[in-house]
Design an enzyme around this catalytic site. Structure first.
Site, PDB file in Angstrom:
ATOM      1  N   CYS A 172       0.885  -1.259   0.068  1.00 63.68           N
ATOM      2  CA  CYS A 172      -0.125  -0.016   0.010  1.00 63.68           C
ATOM      3  C   CYS A 172       0.661   1.249  -0.012  1.00 63.68           C
ATOM      4  O   CYS A 172       1.520   1.490  -1.000  1.00 63.68           O
ATOM      5  CB  CYS A 172      -0.908  -0.107   1.050  1.00 63.68           C
ATOM      6  SG  CYS A 172      -2.600   1.114   0.927  1.00 63.68           S
ATOM      7  N   HIS A 175      -3.871  -5.206   0.009  1.00 63.61           N
ATOM      8  CA  HIS A 175      -3.427  -5.594   1.105  1.00 63.61           C
ATOM      9  C   HIS A 175      -3.565  -6.943   1.136  1.00 63.61           C
ATOM     10  O   HIS A 175      -4.471  -7.700   1.449  1.00 63.61           O
ATOM     11  CB  HIS A 175      -4.209  -4.962   2.481  1.00 63.61           C
ATOM     12  CG  HIS A 175      -4.072  -3.592   2.588  1.00 63.61           C
ATOM     13  ND1 HIS A 175      -2.998  -3.277   3.489  1.00 63.61           N
ATOM     14  CD2 HIS A 175      -4.420  -2.496   2.063  1.00 63.61           C
ATOM     15  CE1 HIS A 175      -3.149  -1.830   3.523  1.00 63.61           C
ATOM     16  NE2 HIS A 175      -3.781  -1.431   2.648  1.00 63.61           N
ATOM     17  N   GLU A 206      -2.329  -9.180   3.162  1.00 58.86           N
ATOM     18  CA  GLU A 206      -2.555  -9.627   4.602  1.00 58.86           C
ATOM     19  C   GLU A 206      -4.193  -9.546   5.079  1.00 58.86           C
ATOM     20  O   GLU A 206      -4.583 -10.205   6.106  1.00 58.86           O
ATOM     21  CB  GLU A 206      -1.781  -8.834   5.677  1.00 58.86           C
ATOM     22  CG  GLU A 206      -2.475  -7.289   5.913  1.00 58.86           C
ATOM     23  CD  GLU A 206      -1.897  -6.500   4.824  1.00 58.86           C
ATOM     24  OE1 GLU A 206      -1.503  -6.564   3.756  1.00 58.86           O
ATOM     25  OE2 GLU A 206      -2.006  -5.167   5.240  1.00 58.86           O
TER      26      GLU A 206
END
Lengths: 256, 219
Positions: B88, B199, B201
């Protein structure tokens, strides 16, 4: 193409999931971390925890729930309820929340939106608005606090505009009159808010059927739909909601 | 192998750590993951992750506050050639400069600038393009496939949340893009460094694949 999000909301009280009709007569529906894990597995695009009694009671139990959820659940997690200041906000982020929603305290301390968005970025500040119908307001809707118990004399449209100006990255909009009724979202309210702010609007309160999700997206322009009870008690699954949305031309993320 | 996630005051890094730990465990990999702000630990690492949420200038300021960190990163990535992943704003920091809030210089590893998403027009349902670009979006993958995109299809979706994007000057560095009002670079890479705008994650199974691809990447 961006998918329209389906968000599973877990109302949490003392570390347990509950969802009641119009916020009374709470019924127990399980362990929040476990439920979040299952929801993310079956295709929830986001998980939202609302510590519904947190404004009035201690909420330390929530921290364990968030940490446990964040270890198992690799989709965005929003947490709200009882966030009073920058330090509450930071504590929730540090436990593993990706976004924090602010509701009552933003009304009493409008600077809180600005302080938290300056500090942590507007992507993690969600302004939660509990609206009731009030014909004396210009928009026809009034902001309430404390789960709908207290009126504020603030017009919803003025409030969301101000919130976005102060740095809210998203609006979580709940119609208190529709909430728990399972008769559908408040389309007029959602449309009005969505047209008046530049940030995404999550429609909440009233979902009883997958068609309600379709309607609030197609007729009111919601960026995301949130529901609790219809998922919880297995009335409809997340995939059946997404299927209905897809059948109506709404782009969704396929459930694995 | 030692993997460090750089902590420079940019938000919560727990989810990045959790997701990488999970990938290491699921794939039986031998990685020791540490979240750190200590230069010594970063110098002793084998792989580096630079996360980032919030505004570009704030992230840049956070890096600056840790004296010597930026210079050390340049040495580790450009000179020592360590595998580097920017997530990001961590990706955006690799651009030449950003126009978010003010004009702020980045590392300049990728040609181009960070600019506001140009949200003109309406989407396919007649809705305005809301900013931030928030939610799940799919990728358009370039013909020249980067190893971190192994087994990723264009049907899969990833979680994005950003208001600014990389206006690239070097299209060959873009390995995947997404579409929101216009084309937005989603995966950029050059030599040993990779940046992802989304993202991983927070991107469920598809994100886990990106993470394990990156961990398994043999340069």
């Amino acid at each position: 193409m961006l998918s329209t999000r389906v968000i599973a909301c877990l109302d949490v009280h003392n570390g347990r999931t509950v969802k009641g009709i119009n916020f009374v007569n709470l019924q127990d529906a399980g362990d929040p971390a476990e439920q979040a894990r299952i929801y993310s597995k079956v295709g929830a695009d986001e998980i939202c925890f609302l510590d519904i009694t947190a404004t009035n009671e201690k909420r330390r139990a929530m921290f364990d729930v968030i940490s446990k959820t964040a270890e198992l659940c690799f989709v965005p997690l929003t947490v709200g309820g009882g966030v009073k200041n920058v330090s509450d906000f930071r504590d929730l982020l540090n436990c593993g929340a990706d976004k924090v929603s602010i509701n009552s305290s933003a009304v009493y301390n409008p600077q809180l939106i600005k302080q938290t968005s300056d500090k942590f970025g507007n992507q993690c500040v969600v302004l939660a608005v509990d609206a009731i119908d009030n014909i004396n307001m210009v928009s026809g809707y009034e902001v309430t606090t404390h789960g709908g118990r207290n009126k504020t004399d603030i017009d919803v449209i003025d409030w969301v505009k101000k919130g976005v100006k102060n740095g809210a990255g998203e609006i979580l909009l709940t119609s208190m009159s529709a909430d728990g009724t399972k008769k559908g979202y408040n389309l007029n309210l959602t449309k009005l808010v969505s047209e008046n702010v530049s940030v995404p609007v999550i429609a909440s309160g009233g979902a009883g059927h997958p068609q309600d999700m379709v309607d609030v997206v197609l007729k009111a322009g919601a960026s995301a739909v949130l529901a609790a009870s219809i998922f919880h008690f297995g009335i409809y699954s997340i995939s059946s909601v997404k299927k209905e949305m897809a059948n109506n031309g709404i782009h969704i993320r396929d459930c694995e | 192998m030692k993997l460090v996630i750089i902590d420079y005051g940019s938000g919560n890094l727990k989810s990045v750590e959790n997701a990488f730990q999970n990938s290491v465990k699921d794939n039986n990999l031998n990685f020791n993951i540490e979240v750190t702000s200590e230069l010594k630990t970063i110098i002793n690492s084998d792989l580096i992750i630079l996360p980032g949420v919030g505004a570009f200038p704030d992230c840049k300021e956070g890096l600056k506050k840790n004296q010597g960190l930026t210079e050390m990163l340049i040495d580790q990535v450009i000179v020592k050639y360590k595998p580097f992943l920017g997530i990001c704003v961590g990706m955006q920091l690799m651009a030449e400069y950003s126009l978010e809030k003010s004009n702020t210089r980045g590392f300049g590893w990728f040609k181009g600038s960070i600019e506001k998403i140009n949200n003109v027009g309406k989407d396919y349902l007649g809705r305005n393009y809301k900013i931030p670009h928030m939610g799940w979006n799919n990728l358009e993958i370039s013909e020249k496939k980067h190893p971190i995109l192994k087994n990723i299809t264009e049907k899969e979706q990833f979680y994005f949340v950003h208001s600014y994007y990389l206006n690239t000057k070097e299209k060959s560095e873009v390995y995947a893009s997404t579409n929101y009002s216009h084309k937005i670079p989603a995966v950029i890479a050059k030599d040993n460094y990779v940046g992802v705008q989304f993202h991983p994650e927070k991107s469920s199974y598809s994100g886990q694949k990106i993470i394990s691809n990156w961990l398994n990447w043999k340069m």
